[in-house]
Scaffold this active site. Sequence first.
Site, short mmCIF file in Angstrom:
data_model
loop_
_atom_site.label_atom_id
_atom_site.label_comp_id
_atom_site.label_asym_id
_atom_site.label_seq_id
_atom_site.Cartn_x
_atom_site.Cartn_y
_atom_site.Cartn_z
N ASP A 45 17.43 52.96 41.65
CA ASP A 45 16.61 54.10 41.21
C ASP A 45 16.35 53.98 39.70
OD1 ASP A 45 19.13 54.78 40.29
OD2 ASP A 45 19.06 56.86 41.00
N SER A 46 16.95 52.94 39.08
CA SER A 46 16.59 52.60 37.69
C SER A 46 15.12 52.19 37.62
CB SER A 46 17.50 51.48 37.16
OG SER A 46 17.56 50.41 38.09
N ASP A 84 18.15 52.15 46.97
CA ASP A 84 18.97 53.16 46.27
C ASP A 84 18.43 54.56 46.59
OD1 ASP A 84 20.97 53.96 44.58
OD2 ASP A 84 20.04 53.20 42.74
N LYS A 114 22.24 52.52 49.04
CA LYS A 114 23.32 52.87 48.10
C LYS A 114 23.24 54.38 47.84
CE LYS A 114 23.26 51.83 43.55
NZ LYS A 114 23.32 53.19 43.00
N GLU A 116 25.07 57.51 45.47
CA GLU A 116 25.97 57.88 44.36
C GLU A 116 26.88 59.03 44.79
OE1 GLU A 116 24.03 58.79 40.67
OE2 GLU A 116 22.93 56.89 40.64
N GLU A 183 30.52 51.77 38.12
CA GLU A 183 29.69 51.70 36.91
C GLU A 183 30.42 52.35 35.74
OE1 GLU A 183 25.60 52.86 37.37
OE2 GLU A 183 25.23 52.84 35.20
O1 KIV Z 1 19.73 51.90 39.77
C1 KIV Z 1 20.40 50.92 39.43
O2 KIV Z 1 19.89 49.93 38.88
C2 KIV Z 1 21.82 50.96 39.71
C3 KIV Z 1 22.67 49.84 39.20
C4 KIV Z 1 22.83 49.95 37.75
C5 KIV Z 1 23.97 49.75 39.91
O3 KIV Z 1 22.29 51.88 40.33
#
Ligand code: KIV
Length: 283
Positions: A45-46, A84, A114, A116, A183
Site C-alpha cells: 500500500d506504499s 496489501d 498482507k 497489518e 517493520e
Molecule cells: O507497503 C509496503 O511497501 C509495505 C512494506 C514496507 C512491508 O508494507
Amino acid sequence: MEKITTKTIREMKDRGERVVMVAAYDYSTACMIDGAGVDAILVGDSLANVVLGYKDTLSVTMDEMIHHTKAVSRGAKRALVVGDMPFMSYQASTEDAIRNAGRFLKEGRAEAVKVEGGRSMIKKIEAIIQSGIPVMGHLGLTPQWFHQFGGFRVRGKTKSAAHAILKDAQRLERVGVFSIVLECVPWQLAKLVTEKVEVPTIGIGAGPYCDGQVLVIHDLLGLSGPHVPKFVKRYVKLDDTVTKALADFKREVKAGKFPTLKHSYDMPREEMRKLLREFRRRR
Ligand code: KIV
C-alpha cells in the site's frame, strides 16, 4: 521454472533459506524482479506515497490496489505475488475483510494478501484464511496505524511493547498466517520473534536475524530522493542517472540534435518522386 507458492515460502524457514521480497507496483518492474529470481513481490500500500503521490498510505483505495496488482501479476511468472490490504478494506467488518481479500486473488490474480495488525485484527485475519486466502501478517510499525501511534517510530522498544508484539506474532501463527512482516522493531526483538514462531519473519528495519528481508523497489534502486530511512540500503543511485538522461534529452531536442535521420523512417525515393509530381500537378 516453478512458481513460488505460500507453501514454498513457509518451507524456506525449515531449510534455513532466506526469503527475499520486494515491494513493487507495475508490470515492467515485476518482470525485472522476477528475472532476478526474487521470491516474492509485495504490491504494497506504499503504492500510495511512492507512486501515486499521496502523503501517507491511508488514501489509497481497493480499486487502485487492484489495478496495480493486476499489472504486477502479469509480470511475475515465478515470484509469489502478495496484495496489501489497504486502510479500511478489512477493519470495519469480517465481510469486508473476506470480500476485499478475495478481490486481490480474483481480480488482481495475487496469490496471498498482507494484513497489518495483531490482536485487534485477529478475527478478520482468521476469517480470510478460513476462506482459503493465504495471509502474510504485519507487526511492529504498521503505517496504517500511525495516527494511533502518534507518528512513524520504531515499535517494541520497551519490555511491555516488545511482549505485545511477540504475543501478536504467536497469535498470527496460531490462526495460520504463512509469514509475518516485522517493520521497524529492535533487532533483538525481531530475533526473539523469529526464534519463537515457526513461520518465516520478513524484516524491514528489523535487523539481520529475520528469516527474510523486504525493501521497496524505489528505495533499493535509489529512486526515492536523497533522504532515506536508516534501514534502507540503496544498491544503485538511479535518481542521478535518470535526471541526467532527462536533461540530455531536453538539451538535444531544444538544440535540434534529436532525432537524427538514424532515428527516422525512410520513404523509397521513387514513391517520394511520385508524390511530389502529383502534388505539383494538383497545384
Ligand atoms: O507497503 C509496503 O511497501 C509495505 C512494506 C514496507 C512491508 O508494507
